[in-house]
Design a protein around this motif. Sequence first.
Motif, short mmCIF file in Angstrom:
data_model
loop_
_atom_site.label_atom_id
_atom_site.label_comp_id
_atom_site.label_asym_id
_atom_site.label_seq_id
_atom_site.Cartn_x
_atom_site.Cartn_y
_atom_site.Cartn_z
N VAL A 97 -3.11 4.31 -7.78
CA VAL A 97 -2.24 5.13 -7.14
C VAL A 97 -2.10 6.33 -7.89
N VAL B 139 -7.44 -0.45 -5.57
CA VAL B 139 -7.01 1.00 -5.27
C VAL B 139 -5.89 1.44 -6.28
N LEU C 243 -5.69 5.80 -3.79
CA LEU C 243 -4.90 5.63 -2.52
C LEU C 243 -5.25 6.55 -1.30
N ILE D 179 -7.92 5.25 1.08
CA ILE D 179 -7.76 3.99 1.80
C ILE D 179 -8.83 3.44 3.00
N TYR E 240 0.94 -1.07 -0.11
CA TYR E 240 -0.02 -0.01 -0.15
C TYR E 240 0.97 1.13 0.08
#
Length: 336
Positions: A329, A327, A306, A309, A101
């Motif tokens: 980025v 997700v 992101l 989150i 992540y």
Amino acid sequence: MAKVVRFHELGGPEVLRLEDHNLGAPGPGEVLLDVEAIGLNRSEANFRQDRYLDRVRALPSGLGYEGSGRVRAVGEGVTGFAPGDPVSVLPVFARSRHHLYGEQAVVPASALVHRPAQVDAVTGAATWMAFLTAYGALVEVLRLRPGDHIVITAATSSVGLAAIQVALRLGAVPIATTHSPAKEARLRDAGAAHVVVTSRDDLADAVLKATGGRGAEAVFDAVAGPAVEDLARATAPDGVILIHGSLSGRPTPMPGLDRMHPVFVRPYTLFEFTGDTARLDRARHFITTGLVSGAFTPVIDRIFDLADIVQAHQYLEAGAQVGKVVVIVTREESAS
């Protein structure tokens, strides 16, 4: 410095923080990635609460181990990958050691697979946990043959939907189950030959009807609990019930004792074969060729950024999705 997601205490989605962190250079056998997309998994919610098999080693900790990106740098001894290569990250490493992540991540080179030009970043991030799990079960363990019937429970999960596609590629006949009548059409559209709505239909009777009275040769079960008795009645003599989850949260009986029905029941996890190089190589080839040919397409339920989150994990834990939560980025200009 890169923006990464970490948690400084155990708890719910609200403990996740997006913060600056220096990842450093990749070590021997490692690769530094510019992350493009991340596939979310329910097990990550368990890890965030230290309720997973692989325990949190120290706080603060990162999270995530499935995604896609491009190689930025390689560590000592890494061959086969070079800066700029598009790759997917396979969930085959300890999540307590490496985390995905963030805008960048350091991961083992052994967890990477080259991402074909036909596969975009979101697809590359949404494929591997689901299809590796389904491949290991249906191909390596159950050894499904053309014409075999397989019952896939909780089939609107990303793993269940992948299992339908793997079964079809093997020439098997997928029988999908769902508790919700609202999801029946989605499963038929996904390729299920038969759909059993367990809140409406008698599971065993419906499967026996679909199989001409013989029962299914195999069951891929994510639910466990008392319903395993019904699955046993729906399974052909000497068939196999492979349990890979426990969504029911209830004890699972030994089925068939009342009728002495010869059914094999055993647990299964992805990690049974990911440590076996030959098996993992076969899985990489099977899944990659399926993606390139169009036989495999992960079902994407929803995409978050992101920066969102926490909301992504809240949605993940609600459990209403059909398919994968991803997700993406989006980098800030100052990210390095």
